[in-house]
Design a protein around this motif. Sequence first.
Motif, mmCIF file in Angstrom:
data_model
loop_
_atom_site.group_PDB
_atom_site.id
_atom_site.type_symbol
_atom_site.label_atom_id
_atom_site.label_comp_id
_atom_site.label_asym_id
_atom_site.label_seq_id
_atom_site.Cartn_x
_atom_site.Cartn_y
_atom_site.Cartn_z
ATOM 1 N N SER A 124 2.870 8.137 32.687
ATOM 2 C CA SER A 124 3.744 7.230 33.426
ATOM 3 C C SER A 124 2.887 6.372 34.356
ATOM 4 N N ALA A 125 3.420 5.267 34.833
ATOM 5 C CA ALA A 125 2.659 4.322 35.664
ATOM 6 C C ALA A 125 2.063 4.994 36.898
ATOM 7 N N ASP A 126 2.769 5.990 37.454
ATOM 8 C CA ASP A 126 2.236 6.683 38.637
ATOM 9 C C ASP A 126 1.380 7.894 38.262
ATOM 10 N N ALA A 127 1.140 8.064 36.946
ATOM 11 C CA ALA A 127 0.299 9.137 36.400
ATOM 12 C C ALA A 127 0.826 10.540 36.696
ATOM 13 N N SER A 128 2.125 10.660 36.939
ATOM 14 C CA SER A 128 2.702 11.963 37.249
ATOM 15 C C SER A 128 3.285 12.678 36.032
ATOM 16 N N THR A 129 3.486 11.941 34.922
ATOM 17 C CA THR A 129 4.134 12.507 33.749
ATOM 18 C C THR A 129 3.389 12.116 32.482
ATOM 19 N N ASP B 247 -4.791 -0.160 35.020
ATOM 20 C CA ASP B 247 -3.696 -1.105 34.829
ATOM 21 C C ASP B 247 -2.685 -0.591 33.808
ATOM 22 N N PRO B 248 -1.450 -0.347 34.254
ATOM 23 C CA PRO B 248 -0.427 0.092 33.299
ATOM 24 C C PRO B 248 0.002 -1.060 32.383
ATOM 25 N N LEU C 184 8.662 0.702 29.202
ATOM 26 C CA LEU C 184 8.200 1.534 30.303
ATOM 27 C C LEU C 184 6.696 1.312 30.494
ATOM 28 N N LEU C 185 6.277 1.121 31.726
ATOM 29 C CA LEU C 185 4.850 0.922 32.001
ATOM 30 C C LEU C 185 4.120 2.255 31.918
ATOM 31 N N LEU C 186 3.029 2.252 31.161
ATOM 32 C CA LEU C 186 2.243 3.459 30.955
ATOM 33 C C LEU C 186 0.771 3.197 31.238
ATOM 34 N N ARG C 187 0.100 4.243 31.640
ATOM 35 C CA ARG C 187 -1.360 4.219 31.786
ATOM 36 C C ARG C 187 -1.943 5.011 30.627
#
Length: 89
Positions: free
Chosen positions: A67-72, A5-6, A46-49
Amino acid sequence: MIDSDPLPASHMVSIYRRQERHIKARGVPSLGFAEAVQALTDAGNLLLRLGSVTAADPPYNFQIFLSADASTVVACLGVDQEHRMTDRE
């Protein structure tokens, strides 16, 4: 491990500022704490994980803010686990 959950970065800032003060007061070695707190502050809502990695050598626990999509990777910090274990004995 990566949390599913971000959360907004702004929710993490006060938590990690407090942790930074605590580990500094106890003399626990760390890496990148001030830079990570600043990056979280700059990220605003910004939503973060949150992810974590524990390394055996050297014995550090790393908190990784993605990042929320776990790409960064937005920020990363590390805390010496050997010092913390010795401190508890």
